[in-house]
Design a protein around this motif. Structure first.
Motif, PDB file in Angstrom:
ATOM      1  N   ALA A 113      33.312  70.038 -41.533  1.00 47.61           N
ATOM      2  CA  ALA A 113      34.167  68.849 -41.588  1.00 47.61           C
ATOM      3  C   ALA A 113      35.021  68.914 -42.851  1.00 47.61           C
ATOM      4  N   HIS A 114      35.610  67.787 -43.216  1.00 45.01           N
ATOM      5  CA  HIS A 114      36.394  67.657 -44.439  1.00 45.01           C
ATOM      6  C   HIS A 114      36.236  66.238 -44.950  1.00 45.01           C
ATOM      7  N   LEU A 115      36.604  66.017 -46.221  1.00 43.80           N
ATOM      8  CA  LEU A 115      36.596  64.642 -46.710  1.00 43.80           C
ATOM      9  C   LEU A 115      37.474  63.819 -45.780  1.00 43.80           C
ATOM     10  N   THR A 116      37.016  62.647 -45.449  1.00 43.98           N
ATOM     11  CA  THR A 116      37.639  61.889 -44.362  1.00 43.98           C
ATOM     12  C   THR A 116      39.070  61.456 -44.618  1.00 43.98           C
ATOM     13  N   ASP A 117      39.770  61.336 -43.530  1.00 45.57           N
ATOM     14  CA  ASP A 117      41.067  60.676 -43.508  1.00 45.57           C
ATOM     15  C   ASP A 117      40.925  59.482 -42.569  1.00 45.57           C
ATOM     16  N   PHE A 118      41.962  58.688 -42.452  1.00 49.90           N
ATOM     17  CA  PHE A 118      41.952  57.587 -41.484  1.00 49.90           C
ATOM     18  C   PHE A 118      43.340  57.455 -40.889  1.00 49.90           C
ATOM     19  N   ASP A 119      43.374  57.098 -39.610  1.00 48.44           N
ATOM     20  CA  ASP A 119      44.645  57.017 -38.884  1.00 48.44           C
ATOM     21  C   ASP A 119      45.132  55.597 -38.653  1.00 48.44           C
ATOM     22  N   SER A 120      44.263  54.611 -38.882  1.00 47.27           N
ATOM     23  CA  SER A 120      44.635  53.223 -38.570  1.00 47.27           C
ATOM     24  C   SER A 120      43.850  52.275 -39.470  1.00 47.27           C
ATOM     25  N   LEU A 121      44.280  51.027 -39.491  1.00 42.68           N
ATOM     26  CA  LEU A 121      43.556  50.004 -40.251  1.00 42.68           C
ATOM     27  C   LEU A 121      42.162  49.779 -39.682  1.00 42.68           C
ATOM     28  N   GLU A 122      42.023  49.899 -38.343  1.00 43.61           N
ATOM     29  CA  GLU A 122      40.705  49.733 -37.720  1.00 43.61           C
ATOM     30  C   GLU A 122      39.735  50.793 -38.245  1.00 43.61           C
ATOM     31  N   GLU A 123      40.220  52.014 -38.330  1.00 47.67           N
ATOM     32  CA  GLU A 123      39.378  53.100 -38.835  1.00 47.67           C
ATOM     33  C   GLU A 123      39.043  52.881 -40.313  1.00 47.67           C
ATOM     34  N   LEU A 124      40.013  52.424 -41.091  1.00 48.56           N
ATOM     35  CA  LEU A 124      39.778  52.128 -42.506  1.00 48.56           C
ATOM     36  C   LEU A 124      38.744  51.007 -42.653  1.00 48.56           C
ATOM     37  N   ASN A 125      38.851  49.963 -41.839  1.00 53.21           N
ATOM     38  CA  ASN A 125      37.878  48.865 -41.878  1.00 53.21           C
ATOM     39  C   ASN A 125      36.480  49.355 -41.521  1.00 53.21           C
ATOM     40  N   PHE A 126      36.397  50.260 -40.539  1.00 55.52           N
ATOM     41  CA  PHE A 126      35.122  50.866 -40.174  1.00 55.52           C
ATOM     42  C   PHE A 126      34.522  51.596 -41.379  1.00 55.52           C
ATOM     43  N   LEU A 127      35.341  52.389 -42.066  1.00 56.61           N
ATOM     44  CA  LEU A 127      34.858  53.138 -43.230  1.00 56.61           C
ATOM     45  C   LEU A 127      34.358  52.198 -44.314  1.00 56.61           C
ATOM     46  N   HIS A 128      35.092  51.135 -44.576  1.00 58.04           N
ATOM     47  CA  HIS A 128      34.664  50.151 -45.577  1.00 58.04           C
ATOM     48  C   HIS A 128      33.331  49.516 -45.188  1.00 58.04           C
ATOM     49  N   ARG A 129      33.203  49.186 -43.924  1.00 59.19           N
ATOM     50  CA  ARG A 129      31.993  48.509 -43.443  1.00 59.19           C
ATOM     51  C   ARG A 129      30.766  49.409 -43.601  1.00 59.19           C
ATOM     52  N   TYR A 130      30.895  50.689 -43.256  1.00 63.79           N
ATOM     53  CA  TYR A 130      29.733  51.573 -43.273  1.00 63.79           C
ATOM     54  C   TYR A 130      29.440  52.221 -44.617  1.00 63.79           C
ATOM     55  N   LYS A 131      30.386  52.257 -45.524  1.00 57.08           N
ATOM     56  CA  LYS A 131      30.116  52.881 -46.815  1.00 57.08           C
ATOM     57  C   LYS A 131      29.208  52.024 -47.674  1.00 57.08           C
ATOM     58  N   GLY A 132      29.100  50.729 -47.364  1.00 60.13           N
ATOM     59  CA  GLY A 132      28.252  49.840 -48.158  1.00 60.13           C
ATOM     60  C   GLY A 132      28.933  49.461 -49.459  1.00 60.13           C
ATOM     61  N   ASP A 133      28.114  49.192 -50.473  1.00 59.56           N
ATOM     62  CA  ASP A 133      28.649  48.738 -51.763  1.00 59.56           C
ATOM     63  C   ASP A 133      29.091  49.874 -52.669  1.00 59.56           C
ATOM     64  N   SER A 134      28.719  51.088 -52.350  1.00 60.96           N
ATOM     65  CA  SER A 134      29.052  52.230 -53.201  1.00 60.96           C
ATOM     66  C   SER A 134      30.491  52.681 -52.971  1.00 60.96           C
ATOM     67  N   ARG A 175      37.572  47.126 -53.395  1.00 64.32           N
ATOM     68  CA  ARG A 175      38.891  46.507 -53.511  1.00 64.32           C
ATOM     69  C   ARG A 175      39.968  47.249 -52.728  1.00 64.32           C
ATOM     70  N   GLY A 176      39.609  48.307 -52.027  1.00 65.30           N
ATOM     71  CA  GLY A 176      40.598  49.077 -51.274  1.00 65.30           C
ATOM     72  C   GLY A 176      40.495  50.551 -51.609  1.00 65.30           C
ATOM     73  N   ILE A 177      41.655  51.180 -51.840  1.00 67.10           N
ATOM     74  CA  ILE A 177      41.680  52.595 -52.217  1.00 67.10           C
ATOM     75  C   ILE A 177      42.078  52.673 -53.691  1.00 67.10           C
ATOM     76  N   SER A 178      41.262  53.349 -54.464  1.00 73.13           N
ATOM     77  CA  SER A 178      41.508  53.518 -55.894  1.00 73.13           C
ATOM     78  C   SER A 178      41.495  54.996 -56.229  1.00 73.13           C
ATOM     79  N   THR A 179      41.842  55.317 -57.482  1.00 70.07           N
ATOM     80  CA  THR A 179      41.858  56.718 -57.900  1.00 70.07           C
ATOM     81  C   THR A 179      40.891  56.932 -59.056  1.00 70.07           C
ATOM     82  N   ALA A 180      40.470  58.180 -59.200  1.00 76.54           N
ATOM     83  CA  ALA A 180      39.592  58.563 -60.309  1.00 76.54           C
ATOM     84  C   ALA A 180      39.807  60.039 -60.605  1.00 76.54           C
ATOM     85  N   ARG A 181      39.289  60.467 -61.729  1.00 75.83           N
ATOM     86  CA  ARG A 181      39.360  61.878 -62.085  1.00 75.83           C
ATOM     87  C   ARG A 181      38.365  62.652 -61.238  1.00 75.83           C
ATOM     88  N   ASN A 182      38.686  63.901 -60.985  1.00 75.04           N
ATOM     89  CA  ASN A 182      37.891  64.759 -60.104  1.00 75.04           C
ATOM     90  C   ASN A 182      36.419  64.820 -60.507  1.00 75.04           C
TER      91      ASN A 182
END
Length: 197
Positions: A113-134, A175-182
Motif C-alpha cells: 500500500a502507500h500512505l493514504t490519500d483521499f478523493d472526497s470529503l466523505e472519505e476524509l470524514n471516514f479517516l477522521h472518524r477511524y483514526k481516533g484522537d491520535s 483540527r483538519g490537515i496540519s504539517t510537521a517535520r518528517n
C-alpha cells in the motif's frame, strides 16, 4: 355470646380498616405517583436501557478492525485483508504504532500500500472518524513551501481542504490537515484498492 361475636366483628372491621390505611401510607411512601405515572417511568427506563445497549453495540462494531467484505454488483465480492477497514473503493490500515513520515510510507509499502490519500470529503470524514484522537500521517508531501502538495504517487493535491502549517509533510489532526517535520513520530494510515475475488 352474640355480643362477643359482634364485638369481634367490629374489632375485625376496625383492624381491617387500619391495615388498609397502613398499606395506603406505605404505598404513598414507596411510590407517591399514580399507577399510570409508574407505567410511564417504566417505559422511559426500558427505552433508555435499549438506547444504551444499542449505542454500546454500535460503538463496539465500529471500533473493531477486522476483515470486511462488501458485495459489488459488477464483480462479485471485494475484500480487505485482516485488520484493514473497507470504505469506498479502498482498504485502509490504521497503525497502532508511531513513526516518522518516511518510515510510515515504507511500512505501508511493505503491506502493498502507500500512505493514504483521499478523493472526497466523505472519505476524509471516514479517516477522521477511524483514526481516533491520535494524529496520523497521510500521503501528502511537498519539496518546499513554494511547491505544490502531492500525493505519494506524485499526483497533485486538489486542495479539497486547506492544509495548516509550513512544513513539508502532512498529517490528520483533530483540527483538519496540519504539517510537521518528517522526523516527528505519529501514527499513520495506509490505503490500497480493494482486491477482487
Amino acid at each position: 355470646m352474640s355480643e362477643d361475636l359482634g364485638g369481634l366483628s367490629i374489632k375485625g372491621e376496625l383492624q381491617e380498616m387500619t391495615d388498609k390505611e397502613q398499606q395506603g401510607k406505605c404505598l404513598r411512601i414507596v411510590s407517591p405517583m399514580s399507577p399510570s405515572g409508574l407505567h410511564c417511568c417504566y417505559a422511559v427506563i426500558i427505552v433508555l436501557t435499549g438506547a444504551v445497549i444499542a449505542l454500546f453495540v454500535a460503538s463496539s462494531l465500529s471500533g473493531r478492525k477486522e476483515e470486511k467484505a462488501i458485495a459489488s454488483p459488477k464483480v462479485g465480492y471485494v475484500t480487505c485483508p485482516r485488520d484493514w477497514i473497507g470504505f469506498g473503493s479502498k482498504c485502509f490500515y490504521f497503525s497502532e504504532h508511531a513513526s516518522n513520515w518516511t518510515s510510515s510510507q515504507t511500512s505501508c509499502m511493505e503491506l502493498g500500500a502507500h500512505l493514504t490519500d483521499f478523493d472526497s470529503l466523505e472519505e476524509l470524514n471516514f479517516l477522521h472518524r477511524y483514526k481516533g484522537d491520535s494524529a496520523a500521517w497521510i500521503g501528502l508531501h511537498r519539496e518546499s513551501s513554494h511547491h505544490p502538495w502531492k500525493w505519494t504517487d506524485n499526483t497533485e493535491y486538489n486542495n479539497l481542504v486547506p492544509i495548516r502549517g509550513k512544513e513539508k509533510h502532512a498529517y490528520l489532526s483533530n483540527r483538519g490537515i496540519s504539517t510537521a517535520r518528517n522526523y516527528t513520530h505519529k501514527k499513520w494510515i495506509c490505503s490500497k484498492p480493494y482486491s477482487y475475488i
